[in-house]
Design an enzyme around this catalytic site. Structure first.
Site, short mmCIF file in Angstrom:
data_model
loop_
_atom_site.label_atom_id
_atom_site.label_comp_id
_atom_site.label_asym_id
_atom_site.label_seq_id
_atom_site.Cartn_x
_atom_site.Cartn_y
_atom_site.Cartn_z
N ILE A 161 -6.77 0.82 -4.84
CA ILE A 161 -7.24 -0.56 -4.65
C ILE A 161 -8.62 -0.58 -4.03
CG2 ILE A 161 -6.78 -2.73 -3.46
CD1 ILE A 161 -3.79 -2.20 -3.93
N HIS A 166 0.38 -13.27 2.70
CA HIS A 166 0.73 -12.11 1.87
C HIS A 166 0.73 -12.52 0.40
CE1 HIS A 166 2.89 -8.00 2.09
NE2 HIS A 166 2.21 -8.11 0.96
N GLU A 207 6.38 -10.58 9.18
CA GLU A 207 6.17 -11.69 8.24
C GLU A 207 7.47 -12.45 8.03
OE1 GLU A 207 4.46 -9.99 4.70
OE2 GLU A 207 2.67 -9.29 5.74
N ARG A 227 -1.93 -3.10 5.08
CA ARG A 227 -0.72 -3.11 5.89
C ARG A 227 -1.03 -3.76 7.24
NH1 ARG A 227 1.62 -2.96 2.11
NH2 ARG A 227 3.04 -1.42 1.21
#
Length: 317
Positions: free
Chosen positions: A154, A282, A263, A234
């Site tokens: 990524i 997220h 979360e 993360r």
């Protein structure tokens, strides 16, 4: 043979069930919440597919020896990988289903922070019309050092999206050598140099013993006061209380967070009212296409497992 989905948030499981039925396997889907419910659901399964439910040692012992555990998604923190392997299970995940979406989201957040769009928007809504007052200091992109903390799939996709803006790119990644960095068009630096030199740091590292809590008060203090952080990797990489304090004290200039230590983000989190902070729930992974892609890749892994093959993307050792 038996395929069990322990929990899911999708409208349906047609692809997964079709893969199981095509191999002559039974198929069952549940909405497990606890480790005990998961262990009961996967008893005797050849393939267990997990989304968010905790897959612990009891579940690993309940799956048929030689079976496969597949995680819907990029991370696998909810799976006791050591216990699964100790029971002879293969463990796979799907780290590539949303790489483009996460890279798009990260690049968009980075550009928004660097051009101070959230602060400008807020100032106009307050009735102000003072671009210089709100933006200063503001570098042109050609004078901006863009840093990567980790340079995997990524991170490289973000780099590809941002090449045309003229940034000076640097990266800290122990898995990257100087030759590879040069090929990518960036300079390789150590972690402390990244903190001191970068105007923006984009996080692309897994949560390991070395990286968890890396961005704490001490390291944030090494950054330039105008510098910003983007985290779509993360939540555990950042000590959230320290980040909130650093933003309030002007130690750094801002941050954009899409991932958090817990979360959903708690109502009492100090991040909620920290200045200069762009928060998203997220969401970087999301597009309608990504959901179908995720389920399709899991269906492929179900078919592979029932044919006696290993996962397409095994969890790293």
């Amino acid at each position: 043979m038996k395929v069990v989905v322990t929990d899911y948030t999708f409208p349906g499981l047609a692809q997964e069930e079709a893969a199981a039925r095509a191999a002559g396997a039974d198929f069952a889907a549940h909405q497990c919440k606890s480790a005990g419910e998961v262990a009961a659901a996967v008893a005797g399964a050849d393939v267990a597919v997990v989304q968010f439910a905790p897959f612990g040692a009891a579940a690993a012992a309940a799956v048929r020896p030689g079976g496969t555990v597949i995680r819907y998604g990029v991370g696998y923190d909810n799976i006791d990988v050591a216990a699964a392997r100790a029971n002879g299970l293969r463990v796979g995940y799907v780290p590539d289903y949303c790489a483009d979406e996460v890279a798009d989201h990260t690049a968009a957040a980075a550009l928004a922070l660097l051009r101070k769009l959230p602060a400008l928007d807020a100032s106009v809504r307050r009735g102000e019309w003072a671009a210089v007052k709100v933006c200063k200091p503001l570098k042109p992109f050609s004078e901006t050092v863009f840093g990567f903390f980790g340079m995997g799939q990524i991170g490289r996709a973000v780099l590809a999206r941002l090449r045309g803006f003229g940034f000076d790119f640097i990266a800290a990644d122990p898995g990257l050598d100087a030759g590879q960095a040069a090929t990518l068009g960036l300079r390789l630096v150590e972690g402390e140099a990244l903190l001191r030199q970068a105007d923006i740091i984009s996080l692309h590292a897994p949560a390991t013993a070395q990286t968890t809590g890396y961005f704490n008060a001490t390291r944030l203090a090494l950054m330039q006061p105008h510098a910003v952080i983007v985290n779509s990797a993360r939540g555990q990489l950042i000590v959230e209380d320290d980040l909130a304090a650093a933003l309030r004290a002007g130690v750094i200039g801002g941050a954009a967070l899409d991932v958090f230590g817990a979360e959903p983000l708690g109502a009492g989190s100090p991040l909620r009212d920290a200045p200069g902070l762009l928060l998203t729930p997220h969401a970087a992974w999301y597009s309608e296409a990504a959901i179908g892609r995720l389920q399709g890749l899991v269906a492929q892994d179900i078919a592979r497992a029932l044919a006696g093959e290993g996962p397409r993307r095994p969890v790293p050792m």
